[in-house]
Motif scaffolding. Sequence first.
Motif, PDB file in Angstrom:
ATOM      1  N   UNK A  57      37.331  50.542  29.809  1.00 47.11           N
ATOM      2  CA  UNK A  57      39.042  50.629  29.621  1.00 47.11           C
ATOM      3  C   UNK A  57      38.390  51.299  28.096  1.00 47.11           C
ATOM      4  N   UNK A  58      38.767  51.787  27.455  1.00 49.40           N
ATOM      5  CA  UNK A  58      39.240  52.677  26.120  1.00 49.40           C
ATOM      6  C   UNK A  58      37.603  53.277  25.802  1.00 49.40           C
ATOM      7  N   UNK A  59      36.644  53.508  27.153  1.00 49.92           N
ATOM      8  CA  UNK A  59      35.394  54.196  26.444  1.00 49.92           C
ATOM      9  C   UNK A  59      35.325  55.252  27.433  1.00 49.92           C
ATOM     10  N   UNK A  60      36.362  55.350  28.555  1.00 47.96           N
ATOM     11  CA  UNK A  60      35.841  56.832  29.460  1.00 47.96           C
ATOM     12  C   UNK A  60      35.835  58.045  28.372  1.00 47.96           C
ATOM     13  N   UNK A  90      39.356  57.163  33.300  1.00 49.48           N
ATOM     14  CA  UNK A  90      39.655  56.229  32.293  1.00 49.48           C
ATOM     15  C   UNK A  90      40.691  55.539  33.671  1.00 49.48           C
TER      16      UNK A  90
END
Lengths: 258, 339
Positions: free
Chosen positions: A35-38, A44
């Motif tokens: 989450x938040x890093x895709x 994501x």
Amino acid sequence: MATTSIQVNETPLVLYLLRRADDALILGHRLSEWIGLGPILEEEMALGNIGLDLIGQARSLYAYAAEAEAAGNDEDTFAYLRDAPQYRNLLLAEQPNGDFGQTMVRQLFYSAFADPYWRAMTASGDATLAAVAAKSEKESAYHLRHSSEWVIRLGDGTQESHARVQEAVDVLWPYTGEMFECDAAERTLADGRTVIDPAPLRDAWDGTIGAVLSRATLTLPQNGWMQSGGRTGRHSEHLGHLLSTMQHVQRTYPGAAW
Amino acid sequence: MYTQGLSNPDTAAPAKAAEGAGLAARFQERVDAEERIEANDWMPDAYRRTLTRQISQHAHSEIIGMLPEGNWVTRAPTLRRKATLLAKVQDEAGHGLYLYAAAETLGRSREEMFDDLLSGKAKYSSIFNYPTLTWADMGAIGWLVDGAAIMNQIPLCRCSYGPYARAMIRVCKEESFHQRQGYEIMVALCRGTPEQKAMAQDALNRWYWPCLMMFGPPDGDSTHSDQSTRWKIKRFSNDELRQKFLDALVPQTEFLGLTLPDADLRFELGEGDATKDGARGHWRHGSINWDEFRQVLAGNGPCNRERIAARRRAHKEGAWVREAAAAYAAKQAKQKLAA
Ligand SMILES: [Fe+2]
Ligand SMILES: [Fe+2]
Ligand SMILES: [Fe+2]
């Protein structure tokens, strides 16, 4: 004391259920770390969706394990109050996300197994397991398709992506053998047609992986050495860190309901 | 555009201005008649700009809003909470995508808008620049932040711009689900141990004022409001929405057995939605620290830097993936052409 880990009476069925549930939970947890890093929002969401499917599978299996053990445990005591040596998941599932390519290769390796595995398990003589299998099979088919497509794209994309994803294949390869193991406990269940012996799925898995890697212009590692130990609680160093995060709140406030 | 260059600008300009005035009048008539404006309809440039800014800011808020809650997905205390929180964060990503698509109908691409977010040029809701410090923040955010979002967004379901209004209808359904989940987390904490209840109170203490600020500056100071009201983008003023929110909030807080961190909170009798001891009126909050709000908007909130840095990092680290996908797609297209 509520702070200590639970003790589980691991009958063959309970042990089997914990193994499969732990696979799904640990891999689902790993995916939720994205989450938040895709690399793109759509991905994501896709990783989160796969994670949700797996956590859902884990919950069904834990619920059945609780019923089978009948010792007052539930999905949350199994998930939050066992320490790493009590976890029974595959080493593959706990391997770190690495980059997006590594996450997709890990997913491909697992899903190429889970898909035929759960399909075969729909014929289980145990009605509860057959029902879990029917749901998991549908989900795994999508996970397999999604991860295959990405491994192909990345393998046959740019020079950089090819190199990265080949590296991921090489790194994760030694963790693939464990999926096909069947110990004495599982053997008794297989003899009773409660579960299937995973070993014969090896050919189908090799075929799937071979086809995807070839379309991805990737090569299979030559080294045939396989790591194992997850099924008996001998894990890599990574699991303890995962659990320390996952179990933090439960362990900090023993006995609280959330 | 090119064909217009053929006509003499000196003679064309007055005619165009008259035509423009006619179009503008016709546009306002349609808005007044509660007709929905669609992507291909004529609209004033300022209307297009205002909506592009508002919808893209809303989309950015959904995307940045994933981060404070994403912070707790790996630490959710039960599997059920973990699954619902993960699903909620997924929903927010979906809202973001949905809203970018609505904004794109006005002519700007999602990539351009997203670049504005990453460069710091575009704004997003101030609320997501506050940190999530305990599990109770997952309850407080769902209850208060999604609750405030619903107050803001329900009137937007009747926004004059069709694609935005339709996006809001779908989004609002999910937001009210999020709000209930958040409140349910608070209920569990407030029925739990003293430590859990203290955790819930602490979260409320930290989120109450920033949530009141979410509705924007008081009516006297708001710059965009008048025109937005005429265009029927905005149906209620900031203060009206804040009032509705507070009137709903007070009884919910009482039910939890928690205290709002507002010494000047009081009930005023009069025409109003809220009731107390059977009498009608409104709850009035104490004075809001608007300097804090301005500081957060200016980039000085506790987490402004981290939020944008997180998205920039993800974007940068994912560049090779996007490049690979593009290269692969190009190869496939070429092969198809050759076949
Ligand atoms: Fe949302
Ligand atoms: Fe929203
Ligand atoms: Fe929401």
